[in-house]
Enzyme design. Structure first.
Site, PDB file in Angstrom:
ATOM      1  N   LYS A 218       0.802  -1.234   0.000  1.00 48.25           N
ATOM      2  CA  LYS A 218       0.000   0.000   0.000  1.00 48.25           C
ATOM      3  C   LYS A 218       0.834   1.283   0.000  1.00 48.25           C
ATOM      4  O   LYS A 218       0.485   2.248  -0.676  1.00 48.25           O
ATOM      5  CB  LYS A 218      -0.918   0.030   1.220  1.00 48.25           C
ATOM      6  CG  LYS A 218      -2.015  -1.013   1.242  1.00 48.25           C
ATOM      7  CD  LYS A 218      -2.886  -0.743   2.465  1.00 48.25           C
ATOM      8  CE  LYS A 218      -3.865  -1.828   2.763  1.00 48.25           C
ATOM      9  NZ  LYS A 218      -4.809  -1.431   3.821  1.00 48.25           N
TER      10      LYS A 218
ATOM     11  N   ASP B 195      -9.938   3.033   3.167  1.00 48.92           N
ATOM     12  CA  ASP B 195      -9.995   2.476   4.526  1.00 48.92           C
ATOM     13  C   ASP B 195     -10.710   3.427   5.495  1.00 48.92           C
ATOM     14  O   ASP B 195     -11.444   2.980   6.388  1.00 48.92           O
ATOM     15  CB  ASP B 195      -8.589   2.172   5.045  1.00 48.92           C
ATOM     16  CG  ASP B 195      -7.998   0.924   4.398  1.00 48.92           C
ATOM     17  OD1 ASP B 195      -8.779   0.031   4.000  1.00 48.92           O
ATOM     18  OD2 ASP B 195      -6.758   0.845   4.281  1.00 48.92           O
TER      19      ASP B 195
END
Ligand code: ATR
Length: 285
Positions: free
Chosen positions: A77, A113
């Site tokens: 990520k 997220d």
């Protein structure tokens, strides 16, 4: 709903997937596969084991392969943020990209997220209000950054961050905002808060429970955990015993996947009870 009469994908299928290293533990293929079936979409969501060294090559191949985008999971990520052509504000603040949308030859990075955390909180604790008091975030890793960003976007004015390693809590709050608290003072840090969120790995199957006394936690406070194996962590069980509203981590996993699915496959999917049941059965297997 998918009618089950046209199995598999056609030559015109829309393509997406998840890159991770390893990727075999990822729940995302199940999640997206469920939605593709539910909405009867001609699409494919593939697991892709991509080593960090090959991430750039793999990402640059996406437009050439006709992929609409990918999710990124551990440990890709942060690296992905440096490789995309454009990143949204949330991804830059969190320092990580978990969703890429292919736009022509360009790779557009997003981080969903924070959205996933906020949406799950809204669904599982609808009575919670951002102006009800401070929030306490336990942990200072990537997950903590997403939760802190979400709480700030929701309008929580006092975000307390407590972490075993004090320097990481200080670094996170320096960059993102919020107030660092000392680990030794965590029992006091719950005083007056409207929300506690565990973002550490403590409480996960195989790890020790999170050592956080809840004695001083106000009765109306909500307790959330981002760990979802087990679904009811020792922290959530302790909170339940004290009659707090609890928010489990499985919902965040589901909700963070929704914007990517919408961008690639054209439908904003629902986080329904059958999907939760499917993932729970999968986790138990
Ligand atoms: P992620 O990016 O997925 O959040 P991470 O960066 O490894 O993962 O962060 C894990 C978090 O769990 C950290 O906040 C870590 O605390 P440290 O910064 O002190 O390492 C926390 N953590 C892990 N083991 C812990 C333990 N035994 N007690 C308390 N916190 C722990």
């Amino acid at each position: 709903m998918g009618d089950g009469k046209r199995p598999g994908v056609s030559g015109a299928a829309r393509l997406a997937g998840v890159m991770g290293w390893p990727v075999k533990h990822s729940r995302s293929p199940r999640l997206h596969g469920y939605w593709l079936n539910k909405y009867g979409i001609d699409g494919l969501y593939a697991p892709m084991a991509v080593s960090p060294e090959r991430l750039e090559t793999a990402l640059r191949a996406l437009p050439a392969l006709g992929f609409r985008g990918v999710n990124l999971t551990v440990p890709l990520k942060e690296r992905a943020l440096r490789l995309v052509d454009e990143a949204d504000d949330t991804a830059r603040r969190i320092g990580a990209v978990n969703t890429i949308i292919v736009d022509g030859d360009r790779l557009v990075g997003r981080n969903t997220d924070a959205f996933g955390f906020a949406e799950n909180l809204r669904c599982q604790a609808p009575q919670w209000r951002a102006d009800a008091g401070p929030a306490l975030v336990v942990g200072a890793g990537g997950a903590a950054r997403a939760v802190v960003a979400a709480l700030q976007d929701l309008g929580v004015s006092d975000v307390r961050v407590v972490n075993r390693t004090a320097t990481r809590a200080a670094a996170l709050t320096h960059e993102l905002g919020g107030i660092p608290w000392m680990w030794e003072e965590r029992a006091l840090a719950v005083e007056g808060v409207s929300l506690v969120v565990n973002t550490t790995t403590q409480g996960m199957a195989g790890s020790a429970p999170l050592d956080l006394p809840l004695d001083r936690l106000p009765a109306a406070a909500v307790v959330a955990d981002i760990v979802y194996t087990p679904l009811i962590t020792p922290l959530l069980a302790a909170a339940q015993a004290r009659r707090h509203t609890i928010v489990d981590g499985l919902g965040m996993l589901i909700h963070q996947a929704r914007p990517g699915f919408a961008a690639w496959f054209g439908v904003m999917p629902e986080a329904d009870a059958d999907l939760r049941a499917l993932l729970l059965a999968d986790l138990a297997a």
